[in-house]
Design a protein around this motif. Sequence first.
Motif, mmCIF file in Angstrom:
data_model
loop_
_atom_site.group_PDB
_atom_site.id
_atom_site.type_symbol
_atom_site.label_atom_id
_atom_site.label_comp_id
_atom_site.label_asym_id
_atom_site.label_seq_id
_atom_site.Cartn_x
_atom_site.Cartn_y
_atom_site.Cartn_z
ATOM 1 N N PHE A 152 0.838 -1.199 0.000
ATOM 2 C CA PHE A 152 0.000 0.000 0.000
ATOM 3 C C PHE A 152 0.874 1.251 0.000
ATOM 4 O O PHE A 152 0.642 2.199 -0.766
ATOM 5 N N GLY A 153 1.925 1.235 0.839
ATOM 6 C CA GLY A 153 2.868 2.361 0.848
ATOM 7 C C GLY A 153 3.520 2.532 -0.511
ATOM 8 O O GLY A 153 3.637 3.646 -1.025
ATOM 9 N N LEU A 154 3.904 1.410 -1.125
ATOM 10 C CA LEU A 154 4.538 1.471 -2.448
ATOM 11 C C LEU A 154 3.573 2.066 -3.471
ATOM 12 O O LEU A 154 3.978 2.855 -4.333
ATOM 13 N N ILE A 156 1.258 4.278 -2.928
ATOM 14 C CA ILE A 156 1.235 5.732 -2.733
ATOM 15 C C ILE A 156 2.463 6.357 -3.371
ATOM 16 O O ILE A 156 2.381 7.351 -4.093
ATOM 17 N N VAL A 157 3.633 5.727 -3.122
ATOM 18 C CA VAL A 157 4.875 6.296 -3.632
ATOM 19 C C VAL A 157 4.869 6.327 -5.163
ATOM 20 O O VAL A 157 5.173 7.359 -5.779
ATOM 21 N N ASP A 160 2.474 8.980 -6.530
ATOM 22 C CA ASP A 160 2.916 10.363 -6.386
ATOM 23 C C ASP A 160 4.164 10.671 -7.190
ATOM 24 O O ASP A 160 4.385 11.812 -7.575
ATOM 25 N N LEU A 161 4.975 9.633 -7.475
ATOM 26 C CA LEU A 161 6.089 9.846 -8.405
ATOM 27 C C LEU A 161 5.536 10.263 -9.760
ATOM 28 O O LEU A 161 6.026 11.209 -10.393
ATOM 29 N N ARG A 163 2.669 11.601 -10.355
ATOM 30 C CA ARG A 163 2.069 12.923 -10.270
ATOM 31 C C ARG A 163 3.142 14.008 -10.316
ATOM 32 O O ARG A 163 2.976 15.037 -10.956
ATOM 33 N N ILE B 287 -2.104 3.930 8.252
ATOM 34 C CA ILE B 287 -0.710 4.393 8.269
ATOM 35 C C ILE B 287 -0.367 5.012 9.623
ATOM 36 O O ILE B 287 0.679 4.713 10.209
ATOM 37 N N PHE B 344 9.193 16.727 -5.736
ATOM 38 C CA PHE B 344 8.938 15.353 -5.332
ATOM 39 C C PHE B 344 8.632 15.185 -3.857
ATOM 40 O O PHE B 344 8.003 14.219 -3.476
ATOM 41 N N HIS B 351 2.721 13.803 -0.168
ATOM 42 C CA HIS B 351 2.262 12.424 -0.049
ATOM 43 C C HIS B 351 3.374 11.418 -0.337
ATOM 44 O O HIS B 351 3.408 10.338 0.229
ATOM 45 N N LEU B 352 4.270 11.794 -1.257
ATOM 46 C CA LEU B 352 5.367 10.906 -1.607
ATOM 47 C C LEU B 352 6.250 10.663 -0.389
ATOM 48 O O LEU B 352 6.624 9.530 -0.091
ATOM 49 N N GLY B 355 4.470 8.370 1.952
ATOM 50 C CA GLY B 355 4.539 6.981 1.509
ATOM 51 C C GLY B 355 5.899 6.375 1.809
ATOM 52 O O GLY B 355 5.998 5.249 2.291
ATOM 53 N N LEU B 356 6.965 7.139 1.545
ATOM 54 C CA LEU B 356 8.309 6.620 1.775
ATOM 55 C C LEU B 356 8.539 6.347 3.257
ATOM 56 O O LEU B 356 9.040 5.287 3.633
ATOM 57 N N PHE B 358 6.361 5.806 5.521
ATOM 58 C CA PHE B 358 5.527 4.669 5.908
ATOM 59 C C PHE B 358 6.180 3.349 5.519
ATOM 60 O O PHE B 358 6.255 2.409 6.316
ATOM 61 N N MET B 359 6.690 3.289 4.276
ATOM 62 C CA MET B 359 7.342 2.055 3.832
ATOM 63 C C MET B 359 8.550 1.739 4.702
ATOM 64 O O MET B 359 8.753 0.593 5.098
#
Lengths: 372, 397
Positions: A152-154, A156-157, A160-161, A163, B287, B344, B351-352, B355-356, B358-359
């Motif tokens: 799920f995190g991936l 999102i990443v 957004d990359l 975007r 999250i 970025f 959000h990026l 996400g990072l 969080f991962m």
Amino acid sequence: MEEIIQQVVNGLDRGSAYALIALGLTLIFGTLGVVNFAHGALFMIGAFVAVLMSDVLGDIREIGSADDFFKLVQVVEDPTQTDFLGRPLAVETSYWVIWFGESFGNWLSDWAVPIAVLVSIPIMIFIGWAMERGLIRHFYHRPHADQILVTFGLAIVLGDLIRAMYGANPIQTPMPDALNGPVDLGVYLGYEASTITYSAWRIVYFFFSMFIIAGVFAFLQFTTFGMVVRAGMADRETVGLLGIDINRYFTMMFGLAAAVAGVAGVMFAPIQAPSYNLGMEYLVPCFVVVVVGGMGSLGGAVLAGFLLGIVQSFASLPTWKNNLVEWLGLDDSNLIANLIIGVDQIAIYLIAIIILLTRPRGLMGRKGVMED
Amino acid sequence: MLGLNKKDFGLLCLVTFMAAAAPILLNPFPETSTLSFLNAGYPALMQLFAIFGIVLIGFNILFGLTGYLSFGHAAFIGIGSYTAMWMYKLLNFNVIISIPMAMFVTGIFAVLIGWICLRRTGIYFSILTLAFAEMAYRLSYSVLTPITGGETNLSPDPINDPMILKGENGLTVPHLFGFDLNAKYVAEVGNWSFTFEAGYYLCALVLVLSFYLSIRVFRSPFGMMLRAIKANNHRMGYTGLNPKPYMLAAFVISGLYAGLGGGLLVAMDAQAGAERMFWTESGTIVIMSILGGAGTLLGPILGAGAIKYMEKILSSISESQLHSWLSILPDGLEDFLVYILANFFVGHAWHLTLGLVFMLVVIFVPGGLVELGQRVASRFRRKGSEDALVSKETPAE
């Protein structure tokens, strides 16, 4: 009758997309036992490979791309013509036309999306391979919840990359001119003309997806590689005891699943203009598809994909809903009437809930998969 | 004290102190300093800290204790918001009515949804909750417009709404028995300015109460049952205990907390929209829970605060600020770094980063901030004595 056939074919393109994504999800789940929430993102990346290729091949019909970096289009201001504001008209010409002449250059830009399919396959296999090697591999022995969370995190990443690179707006990526426009299916099926019409590209999409699905099944059924994979899906440990490095095979399957999602995305770009959240939009319905089809069953995933696509298309047909509302004697402002009218928004979720409660293993699920 | 052992009481006191002193603690930099953008002591932001802290405390009772991962929790926040809003529209703006009603209605929905979803476990449970949340979102966005306002958010309309309990000159903003929740007291101390707002203190009070309740749940026999479900559902059945009622109770309790959060959101800012129910919002709740540390007492509050703080700070950093920080670097490198960061990682692309982070947390510290803290603490303690490690309290597994 014509109306029913029309709705069935209307459901086919969405159903094809569902089936292809769900097939990939099931491949990953069946082989690696990982619930991949980033699979929608792979579909989205596929669609953006189509955008990238229309940029590179200088497709001047493309609208909305924020990124001109890869766009091989020469812009010359032509003082002899003016646009509607009276400024000199900026004429866009593809470099491919300049390099290779009018006919070949235009042909390239025109067929950018089908060409992108070929380009996307190695790209997607590489992305899938890198994902499995770099990330998913370390999560085989962690709980399912952790796998869901990290993918799920991936997702999102990755979203957004894209975007950050292409902006938040959908980018119109047109199909080849030859395949643009409707086809009168009614004539072929023996009905009157223009009773059943359908976009040519969507027909192409349907046959393309059937071809891919058949290809994946044939690959699993008739090759030695596929045999090993199927054996590994059935009993991983025993295959390992026979001296086969099953992980290597499974990594390849992850790449294959990514490629299936990718080409599904490439071909879908002309149907729905891709934006960065395309993946998230398709992920949830596709999980529903996988669950309805039965976790780990490839045939079930494909069947449920088409089924739910068609159900959704029927649910959005206004005729029967209006009839039902009338038959129940409700007026338009009534809440129940509103719910009936809006059933297309929730049809697949309702079906998923009903199926999960009555047939817990889904339509074609096997015993002992994901049951604790 | 209060039925808690010494350690838990200390924890409760800590949370109470933090909540009470937050307007001061979160404003460590003077207004005029260049670091003042790191301040978080604004009422609007602190309210979010407290409200999401409450929601997360509830989510933790479900996910942290029983291990059932709900991907549809935002739906309950949405239902709570809409109910509270309708209380404003129908009765009056007193939050003493709207918030309990928000919890009550959310509770009814939680019983219904929980009863259906809990027939399945694992990934199926997650997908069922996801399906319900998606249905709630889609319906409230489209056909339920008369109730939910649809695309235009739902907000009170003092002229056309009945508001039968409002009276002649009743307040038309959320209030508590006539006491306006937007009332502020600003204290200027030197270069610092601290804002104390009534609304925030209402949230903080509810947060402390919720936290106290969650400690009691964690330490109660009921909490043990929930842990038993996470440890081994089947064995619990073999011992003659039916896990279903306990699960449903946990689900409803966490739903109530979310409804409470929704009611408070509307009490702070009188509008309710469907975006609150979108499934990525539910994802954000998950999250936060992981980031803080699922199954720990303090984790949910830390996680909620950390994510909301990150959101605020990262999205507020502008390109010119980046330029001024990186101005010591050579020009070309500076421009390049600013371009990368601005496009970025910060501003609208935050959000990026989320996400990072969080991962990284899921990969390296699955126990979240609380586990990180424990690891750091044990690293220091190891020098003193070895047995400190042995007695380390592990999060509920």
